[in-house]
Write an enzyme that holds these catalytic residues in place. Structure first.
Site, PDB file in Angstrom:
ATOM      1  N   ASP A  71       1.016  -1.094  -0.171  1.00 41.20           N
ATOM      2  CA  ASP A  71       0.115  -0.202   0.117  1.00 41.20           C
ATOM      3  C   ASP A  71       0.772   1.343   0.014  1.00 41.20           C
ATOM      4  OD1 ASP A  71      -2.197   1.884   0.251  1.00 41.20           O
ATOM      5  OD2 ASP A  71      -2.179   1.667   2.490  1.00 41.20           O
ATOM      6  N   ASP A 117      -6.169   2.822  -3.104  1.00 42.18           N
ATOM      7  CA  ASP A 117      -6.273   2.740  -1.583  1.00 42.18           C
ATOM      8  C   ASP A 117      -7.814   2.744  -0.928  1.00 42.18           C
ATOM      9  OD1 ASP A 117      -6.467   5.359  -2.152  1.00 42.18           O
ATOM     10  OD2 ASP A 117      -5.467   6.121  -0.224  1.00 42.18           O
TER      11      ASP A 117
END
EC number: 2.7.1.33
Length: 262
Positions: free
Chosen positions: A10, A112
């Site tokens: 991420d 995200d």
């Protein structure tokens, strides 16, 4: 079937969070490092190898990437391809056919935020809506509906960015650690700044969550994630759960869901 161990990455504007998941989908190792836009693919490969070696972790066999910093995401993909023989899957609205993005421009939603949609599913229970409050460089309020619907949300300035802007414009104010003071009424400059920045930010979060809930046709559960969530835990009254690995777990579940669809 997906290959494991699975590396989930991420990539945020300030911080990159990585995790290794086993065949059950559980995260066995996690790392939090600074996002570095200057690192080339070979640099990133060395860094990854170092992380795995220091932790005694196995080398991944597959990878899934979420990036809000496209050049960095591309360099991670190249590093994984060249040095680990992995074709990483990069998350976007276009390659998730089982997700409905109810925005004016669906392709504009950040990767995200789609990961947060998957991570929030376990918290829905009998409810139809969830709000993920993701504390990062910006603070994102991601509103999702049952059936993997991304309904929209709110983007606000992150707490650290707000603090940095204040310190930059007020030269006499000391830089402080963002932590909650014991009382709201400050007896010194540091205490007063902490009160305004932490309690003030928590009140903003609570207020925006109340507004979101008032606009939804049903009840919504609120889940906080991101580094600053630790600071406001127990202060924000409108947040129901705190889950620092929600986005990473969402990446893993997104990967598993994609494999099931194929």
């Amino acid at each position: 079937m997906p290959a494991f161990p699975l590396l989930a990455v991420d990539i945020g504007n300030t911080t990159t969070v990585l995790g290794l998941a086993d065949a059950s989908g559980a995260l066995t190792h996690t790392w939090r490092i600074r996002t570095n836009r200057e690192m080339l693919p070979d640099d990133l490969a060395l860094q990854l190898h170092g992380l795995f070696t220091l932790a005694g972790a196995p080398i991944p066999r597959a990878a899934v990437l979420s990036s809000v910093a496209p050049p960095v995401g591309e360099n991670y993909a190249l590093a994984l391809k060249r040095h680990f023989m992995i074709d990483a899957f990069a998350v976007s609205a276009e390659n998730l056919p089982d997700v409905t993005v109810e925005l004016d421009t669906p392709g504009s939603v950040g990767a995200d935020r789609l990961c947060n949609l998957f991570g929030a599913e376990k918290y829905l229970g009998g409810l139809d809506y969830a709000v993920v409050v993701d504390f990062g460089t910006s603070t994102n309020f991601d509103v999702v509906g049952r059936g993997r619907r991304f309904l929209g949300g709110i983007l606000a300035t992150g707490a650290q960015v707000s603090a940095d802007a204040l310190f930059a414009r007020a030269a006499k104010l000391p830089r402080i650690t963002l932590q909650a003071p014991e009382t709201a009424i400050g007896k010194n400059t540091v205490h007063a700044l902490q009160s305004g920045l932490v309690f003030g930010y928590a009140e903003m979060v609570d207020g925006l969550l109340r507004r979101i809930r008032a606009e939804l046709p049903g009840e919504a559960v609120a889940v906080a994630t991101g580094g600053f969530s630790r600071t406001v835990q127990g202060i924000c009254q409108e947040i129901d759960y705190y889950d620092e690995t929600l986005t990473l777990r969402g990446l893993v579940e997104l990967w598993a869901s994609r494999s099931e669809v194929r």
